[in-house]
Write a protein that holds these residues in place. Structure first.
Motif, short mmCIF file in Angstrom:
data_model
loop_
_atom_site.label_atom_id
_atom_site.label_comp_id
_atom_site.label_asym_id
_atom_site.label_seq_id
_atom_site.Cartn_x
_atom_site.Cartn_y
_atom_site.Cartn_z
N MET A 1 0.86 -1.02 0.02
CA MET A 1 -0.09 -0.11 -0.05
C MET A 1 0.81 1.19 0.00
O MET A 1 1.70 1.22 0.70
N ALA A 2 0.55 2.29 -0.78
CA ALA A 2 1.48 3.47 -0.96
C ALA A 2 1.33 4.23 0.05
O ALA A 2 -0.11 4.43 0.69
N LYS A 3 2.19 5.17 0.61
CA LYS A 3 1.90 6.05 1.74
C LYS A 3 1.18 7.31 1.03
O LYS A 3 1.49 7.58 -0.11
N LYS A 4 0.44 7.95 2.01
CA LYS A 4 -0.37 9.32 1.47
C LYS A 4 0.11 10.30 2.36
O LYS A 4 0.65 10.17 3.50
N ILE A 5 0.20 11.52 1.76
CA ILE A 5 0.58 12.87 2.32
C ILE A 5 -0.81 13.62 2.65
O ILE A 5 -1.74 13.53 1.74
N VAL A 6 -1.11 14.14 3.79
CA VAL A 6 -2.24 14.64 4.32
C VAL A 6 -2.09 16.33 3.93
O VAL A 6 -1.09 16.63 4.62
N LEU A 7 -2.97 17.02 3.22
CA LEU A 7 -2.55 18.41 3.14
C LEU A 7 -3.74 19.22 4.02
O LEU A 7 -4.95 18.90 3.90
N SER A 8 -3.20 20.43 4.29
CA SER A 8 -4.28 21.05 5.17
C SER A 8 -4.44 22.54 4.58
O SER A 8 -3.22 23.16 4.36
N CYS A 9 -5.26 23.20 4.66
CA CYS A 9 -5.38 24.53 4.41
C CYS A 9 -4.61 25.50 5.29
O CYS A 9 -4.65 25.42 6.65
N SER A 10 -3.82 26.33 4.65
CA SER A 10 -3.12 27.56 5.59
C SER A 10 -3.94 28.38 6.10
O SER A 10 -3.52 28.98 7.33
N LYS A 11 -5.23 28.43 5.72
CA LYS A 11 -6.08 29.73 6.15
C LYS A 11 -6.87 29.24 7.24
O LYS A 11 -6.99 29.73 8.22
N CYS A 12 -7.75 28.04 7.04
CA CYS A 12 -8.65 27.48 7.97
C CYS A 12 -8.16 26.10 8.71
O CYS A 12 -8.79 25.78 9.53
N ALA A 13 -7.22 25.70 8.28
CA ALA A 13 -6.57 24.41 8.86
C ALA A 13 -7.40 23.37 8.84
O ALA A 13 -7.36 22.34 9.50
N SER A 14 -8.14 23.15 7.93
CA SER A 14 -9.04 22.02 7.56
C SER A 14 -8.14 21.09 6.84
O SER A 14 -7.60 21.50 5.74
N ARG A 15 -8.17 19.81 7.25
CA ARG A 15 -7.27 18.81 6.28
C ARG A 15 -8.16 18.03 5.35
O ARG A 15 -9.08 17.18 5.77
N ASN A 16 -8.21 18.41 4.16
CA ASN A 16 -9.28 18.01 3.28
C ASN A 16 -8.58 17.48 1.94
O ASN A 16 -9.38 17.24 0.94
N TYR A 17 -7.32 17.26 1.79
CA TYR A 17 -6.75 16.60 0.52
C TYR A 17 -5.80 15.50 0.92
O TYR A 17 -5.03 15.69 1.99
N THR A 18 -5.72 14.48 0.32
CA THR A 18 -4.44 13.52 0.32
C THR A 18 -3.97 13.31 -0.97
O THR A 18 -4.85 13.11 -2.08
N VAL A 19 -2.60 13.22 -1.18
CA VAL A 19 -1.86 12.93 -2.42
C VAL A 19 -0.79 11.91 -2.06
O VAL A 19 -0.35 11.50 -0.91
#
Length: 48
Positions: free
Chosen positions: A1-19
């Motif tokens: 299984m490939a590892k994923k990176i979680v991205l968070s918004c710099s303005k509101c700090a919501s974690r809403n993307y994985t790449v």
């Protein structure tokens, strides 16, 4: 299984993307993505 990176918004700090992770140690990924909570394009940074 490939590892994923979680991205968070710099303005509101919501974690809403994985790449998929790429092997670049020592650098944090920063991408400009759309944030549904802020309703605009903001910089999203890699979280730990």
């Amino acid at each position: 299984m490939a590892k994923k990176i979680v991205l968070s918004c710099s303005k509101c700090a919501s974690r809403n993307y994985t790449v998929p992770a790429k092997p670049e140690p020592g650098t944090r990924l920063e991408l400009k993505k759309f944030c549904a909570h802020c309703n605009g394009h903001t910089v999203h940074k890699q979280t730990l």
